[in-house]
Design a protein around this motif. Sequence first.
Motif, mmCIF file in Angstrom:
data_model
loop_
_atom_site.group_PDB
_atom_site.id
_atom_site.type_symbol
_atom_site.label_atom_id
_atom_site.label_comp_id
_atom_site.label_asym_id
_atom_site.label_seq_id
_atom_site.Cartn_x
_atom_site.Cartn_y
_atom_site.Cartn_z
ATOM 1 N N ARG A 15 0.833 -1.213 0.000
ATOM 2 C CA ARG A 15 0.000 0.000 0.000
ATOM 3 C C ARG A 15 0.863 1.256 0.000
ATOM 4 N NH1 ARG A 15 -3.101 -2.843 3.634
ATOM 5 N NH2 ARG A 15 -2.178 -1.741 5.390
ATOM 6 N N HIS A 16 1.935 1.248 0.791
ATOM 7 C CA HIS A 16 2.838 2.393 0.866
ATOM 8 C C HIS A 16 3.478 2.661 -0.498
ATOM 9 C CE1 HIS A 16 5.627 5.257 2.594
ATOM 10 N NE2 HIS A 16 6.601 4.615 1.996
ATOM 11 N N ARG A 17 3.935 1.610 -1.164
ATOM 12 C CA ARG A 17 4.585 1.779 -2.472
ATOM 13 C C ARG A 17 3.592 2.223 -3.536
ATOM 14 N NH1 ARG A 17 8.825 -3.235 -2.217
ATOM 15 N NH2 ARG A 17 10.208 -2.235 -0.746
ATOM 16 N N LEU A 18 2.382 1.672 -3.501
ATOM 17 C CA LEU A 18 1.364 2.065 -4.477
ATOM 18 C C LEU A 18 0.971 3.525 -4.308
ATOM 19 C CD1 LEU A 18 -0.945 -1.084 -4.616
ATOM 20 C CD2 LEU A 18 0.715 -0.307 -6.322
ATOM 21 N N ARG A 19 1.095 4.038 -3.110
ATOM 22 C CA ARG A 19 0.786 5.438 -2.830
ATOM 23 C C ARG A 19 1.644 6.374 -3.679
ATOM 24 N NH1 ARG A 19 1.603 7.311 3.216
ATOM 25 N NH2 ARG A 19 2.812 9.104 2.616
ATOM 26 N N TYR A 20 2.837 5.938 -4.040
ATOM 27 C CA TYR A 20 3.732 6.746 -4.866
ATOM 28 C C TYR A 20 3.756 6.277 -6.316
ATOM 29 C CZ TYR A 20 5.181 8.505 -0.391
ATOM 30 O OH TYR A 20 5.180 9.086 0.849
ATOM 31 N N PRO A 39 0.826 8.190 -8.586
ATOM 32 C CA PRO A 39 1.185 9.557 -8.978
ATOM 33 C C PRO A 39 2.374 9.592 -9.957
ATOM 34 C CG PRO A 39 0.835 9.447 -6.617
ATOM 35 C CD PRO A 39 0.806 8.039 -7.126
ATOM 36 N N SER A 97 9.781 10.902 2.858
ATOM 37 C CA SER A 97 9.928 9.469 2.582
ATOM 38 C C SER A 97 10.672 9.276 1.261
ATOM 39 C CB SER A 97 8.551 8.807 2.496
ATOM 40 O OG SER A 97 7.887 9.233 1.318
ATOM 41 N N GLY A 121 9.744 7.496 -1.197
ATOM 42 C CA GLY A 121 8.778 7.618 -2.288
ATOM 43 C C GLY A 121 8.507 9.062 -2.660
#
Length: 195
Positions: A12-17, A20, A89, A91
């Motif tokens: 989820r954290h990686r998909l957050r970046y 975009p 972060s 990302g």
Amino acid sequence: MRRWRGPAAILRHRLRYLFPGLLLLAAAARLERAMGRPAICRCGTVKLWEGDALGPENSQHIADWYTPSHIVHGLLFYAALSWLAPRLSLGARALIALGVEIAWELVENSPWVIERYRAGTIAQGYEGDSVLNSVFDMLFTLAGFALAARLPVRAAVALAVGLELLALVAIRDNLTLNVLMLLWPVQAVKEWQAG
């Protein structure tokens, strides 16, 4: 104390970046098309590698002798952002690096800069990048950024110097000379590059 995050939280954290970043790449490609850049080489083919740095297909395919300079961009952006924004972060810093690279690609493919390259460097026939090449330049910048995030500082510096030397030996050009000749053309360097 840092708490453990499971695989789902990491994803989820990686998909957050990731999303975009993909949107930025798509927007950059659309802007370049709107600027009149060809989607692919006008020759009608797509190649993984174009080795003729002075030929008409340079900067038209996926990779070429200027690809190392984009990896170096990523290494430099990582170093600069680690110093300027250490609390962001990884990302977020990668998105900023991508944004800076996109800005550079748009400027680099503007008529003014293309003409400046023709006048100040040995690239008299330079017509700018295809959208394909430009997007891959952006991705190679992210690859350099990712390498810098994982490598020890000395290894990242050695990689940057090695890539600069490789391009210098192979085509008598690299990021350092490219910036020099774009900002302050030196006739002796131009003559040496012409070989």
